[in-house]
Design a protein around this motif. Structure first.
Motif, PDB file in Angstrom:
ATOM      1  N   MET A   1       0.844  -1.203   0.000  1.00  0.00           N
ATOM      2  CA  MET A   1       0.000   0.000   0.000  1.00  0.00           C
ATOM      3  C   MET A   1       0.872   1.244   0.000  1.00  0.00           C
ATOM      4  SD  MET A   1      -2.729   1.232   2.877  1.00  0.00           S
ATOM      5  CE  MET A   1      -3.560   2.792   2.699  1.00  0.00           C
ATOM      6  N   ASP A   2       0.500   2.259  -0.783  1.00  0.00           N
ATOM      7  CA  ASP A   2       1.208   3.523  -0.790  1.00  0.00           C
ATOM      8  C   ASP A   2       1.123   4.146   0.590  1.00  0.00           C
ATOM      9  OD1 ASP A   2       2.044   6.151  -1.143  1.00  0.00           O
ATOM     10  OD2 ASP A   2       1.252   6.263  -3.183  1.00  0.00           O
ATOM     11  N   ALA A   3       2.304   4.452   1.171  1.00  0.00           N
ATOM     12  CA  ALA A   3       2.336   5.001   2.533  1.00  0.00           C
ATOM     13  C   ALA A   3       1.579   6.320   2.621  1.00  0.00           C
ATOM     14  CB  ALA A   3       3.781   5.188   2.987  1.00  0.00           C
ATOM     15  N   ARG A   4       1.334   6.998   1.475  1.00  0.00           N
ATOM     16  CA  ARG A   4       0.626   8.275   1.496  1.00  0.00           C
ATOM     17  C   ARG A   4      -0.880   8.089   1.450  1.00  0.00           C
ATOM     18  NH1 ARG A   4       3.650  10.411  -3.701  1.00  0.00           N
ATOM     19  NH2 ARG A   4       3.119   8.248  -4.189  1.00  0.00           N
ATOM     20  N   SER A   5      -1.359   6.867   1.258  1.00  0.00           N
ATOM     21  CA  SER A   5      -2.793   6.633   1.154  1.00  0.00           C
ATOM     22  C   SER A   5      -3.494   7.047   2.441  1.00  0.00           C
ATOM     23  CB  SER A   5      -3.066   5.150   0.880  1.00  0.00           C
ATOM     24  OG  SER A   5      -4.453   4.904   0.908  1.00  0.00           O
ATOM     25  N   PRO A   6      -4.568   7.855   2.357  1.00  0.00           N
ATOM     26  CA  PRO A   6      -5.216   8.377   3.569  1.00  0.00           C
ATOM     27  C   PRO A   6      -6.152   7.382   4.240  1.00  0.00           C
ATOM     28  CG  PRO A   6      -6.332   9.220   1.631  1.00  0.00           C
ATOM     29  CD  PRO A   6      -5.164   8.393   1.137  1.00  0.00           C
ATOM     30  N   GLN A   7      -6.487   6.262   3.585  1.00  0.00           N
ATOM     31  CA  GLN A   7      -7.512   5.380   4.124  1.00  0.00           C
ATOM     32  C   GLN A   7      -7.053   3.933   4.192  1.00  0.00           C
ATOM     33  OE1 GLN A   7     -11.468   6.043   3.868  1.00  0.00           O
ATOM     34  NE2 GLN A   7     -10.989   8.140   4.324  1.00  0.00           N
ATOM     35  N   PRO A   8      -6.098   3.618   5.071  1.00  0.00           N
ATOM     36  CA  PRO A   8      -5.725   2.202   5.220  1.00  0.00           C
ATOM     37  C   PRO A   8      -6.846   1.426   5.894  1.00  0.00           C
ATOM     38  CG  PRO A   8      -4.653   3.519   6.907  1.00  0.00           C
ATOM     39  CD  PRO A   8      -5.345   4.486   5.977  1.00  0.00           C
ATOM     40  N   LEU A   9      -6.916   0.143   5.590  1.00  0.00           N
ATOM     41  CA  LEU A   9      -7.866  -0.727   6.286  1.00  0.00           C
ATOM     42  C   LEU A   9      -7.426  -0.913   7.734  1.00  0.00           C
ATOM     43  CD1 LEU A   9     -10.325  -2.698   6.043  1.00  0.00           C
ATOM     44  CD2 LEU A   9      -8.661  -4.475   5.496  1.00  0.00           C
ATOM     45  N   LEU A  10      -6.125  -1.161   7.914  1.00  0.00           N
ATOM     46  CA  LEU A  10      -5.541  -1.355   9.241  1.00  0.00           C
ATOM     47  C   LEU A  10      -4.329  -0.448   9.375  1.00  0.00           C
ATOM     48  CD1 LEU A  10      -5.301  -3.088  11.933  1.00  0.00           C
ATOM     49  CD2 LEU A  10      -3.676  -4.513  10.648  1.00  0.00           C
ATOM     50  N   GLU A  11      -4.238   0.254  10.482  1.00  0.00           N
ATOM     51  CA  GLU A  11      -3.074   1.085  10.757  1.00  0.00           C
ATOM     52  C   GLU A  11      -2.605   0.837  12.189  1.00  0.00           C
ATOM     53  OE1 GLU A  11      -1.424   5.543   9.856  1.00  0.00           O
ATOM     54  OE2 GLU A  11      -3.581   5.249  10.056  1.00  0.00           O
ATOM     55  N   VAL A  12      -1.366   0.411  12.315  1.00  0.00           N
ATOM     56  CA  VAL A  12      -0.738   0.142  13.603  1.00  0.00           C
ATOM     57  C   VAL A  12       0.362   1.177  13.792  1.00  0.00           C
ATOM     58  CG1 VAL A  12       0.594  -1.546  14.939  1.00  0.00           C
ATOM     59  CG2 VAL A  12      -1.257  -2.321  13.448  1.00  0.00           C
ATOM     60  N   GLU A  13       0.327   1.887  14.913  1.00  0.00           N
ATOM     61  CA  GLU A  13       1.261   2.993  15.123  1.00  0.00           C
ATOM     62  C   GLU A  13       1.970   2.851  16.471  1.00  0.00           C
ATOM     63  OE1 GLU A  13      -0.611   6.924  13.636  1.00  0.00           O
ATOM     64  OE2 GLU A  13      -2.293   5.706  14.347  1.00  0.00           O
ATOM     65  N   GLY A  14       3.279   2.625  16.427  1.00  0.00           N
ATOM     66  CA  GLY A  14       4.105   2.651  17.619  1.00  0.00           C
ATOM     67  C   GLY A  14       3.722   1.639  18.682  1.00  0.00           C
ATOM     68  N   ILE A  15       3.365   0.421  18.238  1.00  0.00           N
ATOM     69  CA  ILE A  15       2.916  -0.602  19.184  1.00  0.00           C
ATOM     70  C   ILE A  15       4.104  -1.178  19.954  1.00  0.00           C
ATOM     71  CG2 ILE A  15       2.057  -2.999  19.277  1.00  0.00           C
ATOM     72  CD1 ILE A  15      -0.133  -0.940  19.205  1.00  0.00           C
ATOM     73  N   ASP A  26       8.568  -3.780  19.792  1.00  0.00           N
ATOM     74  CA  ASP A  26       9.219  -2.527  20.158  1.00  0.00           C
ATOM     75  C   ASP A  26       8.976  -1.465  19.087  1.00  0.00           C
ATOM     76  OD1 ASP A  26      10.825  -0.559  21.202  1.00  0.00           O
ATOM     77  OD2 ASP A  26      12.707  -1.666  21.029  1.00  0.00           O
ATOM     78  N   ASP A  27       7.955  -0.646  19.297  1.00  0.00           N
ATOM     79  CA  ASP A  27       7.686   0.512  18.449  1.00  0.00           C
ATOM     80  C   ASP A  27       7.470   0.107  16.988  1.00  0.00           C
ATOM     81  OD1 ASP A  27       7.279   3.221  17.931  1.00  0.00           O
ATOM     82  OD2 ASP A  27       9.391   3.569  17.470  1.00  0.00           O
ATOM     83  N   VAL A  28       6.545  -0.827  16.762  1.00  0.00           N
ATOM     84  CA  VAL A  28       6.266  -1.325  15.411  1.00  0.00           C
ATOM     85  C   VAL A  28       5.047  -0.605  14.839  1.00  0.00           C
ATOM     86  CG1 VAL A  28       5.536  -3.325  14.054  1.00  0.00           C
ATOM     87  CG2 VAL A  28       7.304  -3.571  15.812  1.00  0.00           C
ATOM     88  N   SER A  29       5.177  -0.190  13.586  1.00  0.00           N
ATOM     89  CA  SER A  29       4.070   0.438  12.860  1.00  0.00           C
ATOM     90  C   SER A  29       3.903  -0.258  11.516  1.00  0.00           C
ATOM     91  CB  SER A  29       4.339   1.931  12.632  1.00  0.00           C
ATOM     92  OG  SER A  29       4.471   2.628  13.857  1.00  0.00           O
ATOM     93  N   LEU A  30       2.671  -0.312  11.046  1.00  0.00           N
ATOM     94  CA  LEU A  30       2.400  -0.849   9.708  1.00  0.00           C
ATOM     95  C   LEU A  30       1.060  -0.318   9.218  1.00  0.00           C
ATOM     96  CD1 LEU A  30       0.066  -3.360   9.728  1.00  0.00           C
ATOM     97  CD2 LEU A  30       1.916  -4.501  10.934  1.00  0.00           C
ATOM     98  N   ARG A  31       0.898  -0.342   7.901  1.00  0.00           N
ATOM     99  CA  ARG A  31      -0.356   0.036   7.256  1.00  0.00           C
ATOM    100  C   ARG A  31      -0.710  -1.038   6.239  1.00  0.00           C
ATOM    101  NH1 ARG A  31      -1.418   5.827   7.102  1.00  0.00           N
ATOM    102  NH2 ARG A  31      -1.960   5.746   4.903  1.00  0.00           N
ATOM    103  N   LEU A  32      -1.985  -1.366   6.172  1.00  0.00           N
ATOM    104  CA  LEU A  32      -2.468  -2.385   5.250  1.00  0.00           C
ATOM    105  C   LEU A  32      -3.708  -1.867   4.549  1.00  0.00           C
ATOM    106  CD1 LEU A  32      -2.224  -5.409   4.286  1.00  0.00           C
ATOM    107  CD2 LEU A  32      -3.837  -5.951   6.111  1.00  0.00           C
ATOM    108  N   GLY A  33      -3.688  -1.950   3.221  1.00  0.00           N
ATOM    109  CA  GLY A  33      -4.827  -1.476   2.456  1.00  0.00           C
ATOM    110  C   GLY A  33      -5.814  -2.578   2.149  1.00  0.00           C
ATOM    111  N   PRO A  34      -7.013  -2.242   1.698  1.00  0.00           N
ATOM    112  CA  PRO A  34      -8.001  -3.250   1.314  1.00  0.00           C
ATOM    113  C   PRO A  34      -7.455  -4.170   0.227  1.00  0.00           C
ATOM    114  CG  PRO A  34      -8.996  -1.060   1.423  1.00  0.00           C
ATOM    115  CD  PRO A  34      -7.520  -0.866   1.519  1.00  0.00           C
ATOM    116  N   ARG A  35      -7.739  -5.463   0.353  1.00  0.00           N
ATOM    117  CA  ARG A  35      -7.370  -6.476  -0.638  1.00  0.00           C
ATOM    118  C   ARG A  35      -5.863  -6.518  -0.902  1.00  0.00           C
ATOM    119  NH1 ARG A  35     -12.012  -6.940  -5.209  1.00  0.00           N
ATOM    120  NH2 ARG A  35     -10.555  -8.568  -5.801  1.00  0.00           N
ATOM    121  N   GLU A  36      -5.079  -6.175   0.101  1.00  0.00           N
ATOM    122  CA  GLU A  36      -3.627  -6.234  -0.010  1.00  0.00           C
ATOM    123  C   GLU A  36      -3.104  -7.411   0.809  1.00  0.00           C
ATOM    124  OE1 GLU A  36       0.302  -3.360   0.591  1.00  0.00           O
ATOM    125  OE2 GLU A  36      -1.538  -2.933   1.709  1.00  0.00           O
ATOM    126  N   ILE A  37      -2.016  -8.018   0.366  1.00  0.00           N
ATOM    127  CA  ILE A  37      -1.351  -9.070   1.137  1.00  0.00           C
ATOM    128  C   ILE A  37      -0.027  -8.523   1.632  1.00  0.00           C
ATOM    129  CG2 ILE A  37      -0.404 -11.395   1.151  1.00  0.00           C
ATOM    130  CD1 ILE A  37      -2.301 -12.146  -1.069  1.00  0.00           C
TER     131      ILE A  37
END
Length: 255
Positions: A1-15, A26-37
């Motif tokens: 997913m493009d990191a600039r996309s404003p509407q991720p399905l799942l967003e994990v920030e600083g977990i 330790d401070d893990v972040s990720l973004r996942l878009g719809p229908r993405e693996i």
């Protein structure tokens, strides 16, 4: 997913998640878009399953950080409420309610994940059993299934409510080569059905072969994230997996 996309399905920030002095995530972040693996790799003990656990709240929450799913903050939410928002998962160890039938197991998944009743519930269960090639075994006790049969039962119980996000924790462990190939087709089929997939897997040819992006964890932190080809060539990944031996590393990691 493009990191600039404003509407991720799942967003994990600083977990973050610690167990005493051990920092498992330790401070893990990720973004996942719809229908993405998105594939998650890393050596044993890297914190991959702990990350899954804190995202889903099973069996514990994060110490700090934000988790947003479908626009809703979920880091403090009860697991059944997270599931009912449309986030389903499977576990490393193939498990089932062994004394119940295959169909009863899937019905339990439907009851946990959505308020389905009557014909709607029956149709959802039938669809999931057929999707995982379990219709002929529906009245058999779950204990009678093979390892791969039990994994497919877990998948049926997870997808029965058609969740937009399916989290799979090492689904290929213990499988034969032909079963891994069948599993690959199933996962790609789930994506084609409209699901996003967050996948932990130690069988790297499978992980690199179906993921659009791969994130590698080590010692609880995100080591690198990118396309499968870029990650397989990254020296940090080569050091973590192959002890720094770079010759043929990309082929060795991606199979």
């Amino acid at each position: 997913m493009d990191a600039r996309s404003p509407q991720p399905l799942l967003e994990v920030e600083g977990i973050c998640r610690s167990f005493g002095a051990l920092v498992a995530v330790d401070d893990v972040s990720l973004r996942l878009g719809p229908r993405e693996i998105l594939g998650i790799a890393g050596p044993n003990g890297a914190g991959k399953t702990t990350l899954f656990n804190v995202i889903t709240g099973i069996p514990f929450k994060a110490d700090k950080g934000r988790i947003t799913f479908r626009g809703t903050r979920i880091e403090a939410m009860a697991p059944h409420r997270i599931f009912r928002l449309g986030l389903a998962r499977t576990f490393q160890k193939e498990t089932s309610f062994a004394n119940l039938t295959v169909e009863q197991n899937v019905r339990l998944g439907a009851a946990f994940g959505a308020d389905l009743r009557g014909k709607e519930l029956a149709a959802a269960v039938d669809r999931a059993l057929e999707r995982l090639d379990l219709s002929a075994r529906r009245r058999d006790p779950a204990a009678s299934l093979t390892v791969y049969g039990t994994k497919r039962l877990m998948l049926a119980s997870a997808i029965v409510t058609r969740p937009p996000l399916l989290m799979l924790d090492e689904p290929a462990s213990g499988l034969t080569a032909s079963e891994v190939a069948d599993l690959k087709s199933l996962i790609l089929g789930f994506r084609d059905d409209g699901m996003a997939i967050l996948l932990i897997e130690h069988i790297l040819p499978l992980l690199f072969g179906i993921s659009e992006r791969v994130m590698v964890m080590d010692f609880g932190r995100k080591l690198v994230e990118g396309t499968p080809a870029d990650v397989a060539r990254d020296q940090r990944v080569i050091d973590a997996y192959l002890g720094g031996q770079s010759e043929g590393a990309a082929d060795a990691l991606a199979g």
